[in-house]
Write an enzyme that holds these catalytic residues in place. Sequence first.
Site, PDB file in Angstrom:
ATOM      1  N   GLN A 255       0.823  -1.211   0.000  1.00  0.00           N
ATOM      2  CA  GLN A 255       0.000   0.000   0.000  1.00  0.00           C
ATOM      3  C   GLN A 255       0.855   1.257   0.000  1.00  0.00           C
ATOM      4  OE1 GLN A 255      -3.520   0.168  -0.412  1.00  0.00           O
ATOM      5  NE2 GLN A 255      -2.752  -1.813  -1.061  1.00  0.00           N
ATOM      6  N   HIS A 258       1.650   2.902  -3.345  1.00  0.00           N
ATOM      7  CA  HIS A 258       0.608   3.577  -4.121  1.00  0.00           C
ATOM      8  C   HIS A 258       0.933   5.052  -4.341  1.00  0.00           C
ATOM      9  CE1 HIS A 258      -2.735   1.126  -5.365  1.00  0.00           C
ATOM     10  NE2 HIS A 258      -2.741   0.480  -4.220  1.00  0.00           N
ATOM     11  N   GLU A 322      -9.393   1.602   5.342  1.00  0.00           N
ATOM     12  CA  GLU A 322      -9.869   1.185   4.015  1.00  0.00           C
ATOM     13  C   GLU A 322      -9.658  -0.322   3.846  1.00  0.00           C
ATOM     14  OE1 GLU A 322      -8.818   2.037  -0.708  1.00  0.00           O
ATOM     15  OE2 GLU A 322      -7.374   2.529   0.858  1.00  0.00           O
ATOM     16  N   HIS A 323      -8.433  -0.761   4.036  1.00  0.00           N
ATOM     17  CA  HIS A 323      -8.076  -2.182   3.988  1.00  0.00           C
ATOM     18  C   HIS A 323      -7.653  -2.615   5.391  1.00  0.00           C
ATOM     19  CE1 HIS A 323      -6.899  -0.565  -0.069  1.00  0.00           C
ATOM     20  NE2 HIS A 323      -7.646  -1.577  -0.458  1.00  0.00           N
ATOM     21  N   ASP A 356      -7.196  -6.476  -4.367  1.00  0.00           N
ATOM     22  CA  ASP A 356      -6.908  -5.450  -5.369  1.00  0.00           C
ATOM     23  C   ASP A 356      -7.100  -5.975  -6.780  1.00  0.00           C
ATOM     24  OD1 ASP A 356      -6.407  -3.241  -3.844  1.00  0.00           O
ATOM     25  OD2 ASP A 356      -4.225  -3.334  -3.991  1.00  0.00           O
ATOM     26  N   HIS A 415     -54.068  17.096   0.721  1.00  0.00           N
ATOM     27  CA  HIS A 415     -53.724  15.687   0.891  1.00  0.00           C
ATOM     28  C   HIS A 415     -54.969  14.900   1.339  1.00  0.00           C
ATOM     29  CE1 HIS A 415     -49.575  16.964   0.635  1.00  0.00           C
ATOM     30  NE2 HIS A 415     -49.137  15.726   0.833  1.00  0.00           N
TER      31      HIS A 415
END
Length: 427
Positions: A255, A258, A322-323, A356, A415
């Site tokens: 990660q 990235h 996230e992960h 991934d 109504h």
Amino acid sequence: MNKIYNPNKEEWKVVLKRPTQTVADIEETVTKIFLEVEQDGNSVLKKYTEKFDNVIINDFKVSQKEIEEAESVVSTELKKAIQLAKSNIEAFHEAQKTERIEVETSSGVCCWQEKRAIQKVGLYIPGGTAPLFSTILMLAVPANLAGCKEIVLCTPPNLEGNINPAILYTAALCGVTQIFKVGGIQAIAGMTFGTETIPQVYKIFGPGNQFVTVAKQIATKYGIAIDMPAGPSELLVVADESANASFVASDLLSQAEHGVDSQVILVSTSRDMIDAVEIEVEKQIGALPRKEIAQKAIENSKLIYVEDDNTAVELINEYGPEHYIICADNEDFYVENIMNAGSVFIGNYTPESAGDYASGTNHTLPTNGYAKQYSGVNLDSFMKSMTFQKISKEGIQKIGGAIEVMAEAEGLQAHKNAVTLRLNSLK
């Protein structure tokens, strides 16, 4: 890496801070570009593509010839890998389809729910330091399964004005209807307003850097939906003495490579594991082609020691990764008690890389703590739930009186009248 031992709860907010800018820091730039694109369309896309991507693009749309040429240069081995991943992703997302739900809530009152595809969706695929063709699989496959009619893809060109062949091959394989050579803020703005070339879409999907993330959030001000505010990638691993330190280090680095604003965190109940992982990270990082990027991300990352599993899981839920990788003897405890995570990977032989690429789950996930309230992309992300109802004469007589009383109590006479007229017609 930064080692932290037994942080007090009062310190958690600081300890778990992401290395990201706030929306306010870059909103002015994003808003300026949006207003320009809204007013002048393609000419603004061209200007900012030249400024940010250092290339002049005169025709943003990718031609069929370019797609065919790309297919011819992608290796057979890579094509087979992409096809395998596509098959697994299709299988997992196909299983998410649900049938029409129908209920007769009262005699003569029939209500049902059906799902309809979002007609026009835009996919943003990062292409800068890493052309993420895998993200096309994660977005275009469920978009097709949902039945979206228009699937528009934007991705930044390289210095020669071309798109990575694997991106074009994967897009064609997955049924993307139009591909455009434009990235960054200007791409999101183009899909938000539509230009002479790029069609306007109803919802925008895909990850990106902090500028793209803010651009997606700004798009919502103009009536465009987004999948989630997904920004720089992040990973948290919880590991005890049963974990393999080299595996853990490899996951952290997967990660970290990235981007420089990525963040990775190890939480452990073992001081020895923290020391071992730190050594392994230093060993492995030297061999990475993206060493410089990973090194900067590692500087933003943490090795956190806590004394027990309960404290660990509480801290992890506060972070909302996230992960999230679980490598611990007590894995059932961590699985059962995680409330806030985008995607969970369990056991020593379940690397985050599997999600991934090819296990079948989706890798477009909430970052920056948004896992506390957002889901990752799934089949329903490309659909809307619509409700229907049909009421018979018996049905309106059954519930009409209640409607009249409630409408009158709210002071909404029209109504009430809409029901009263019908009831009177049946007397």
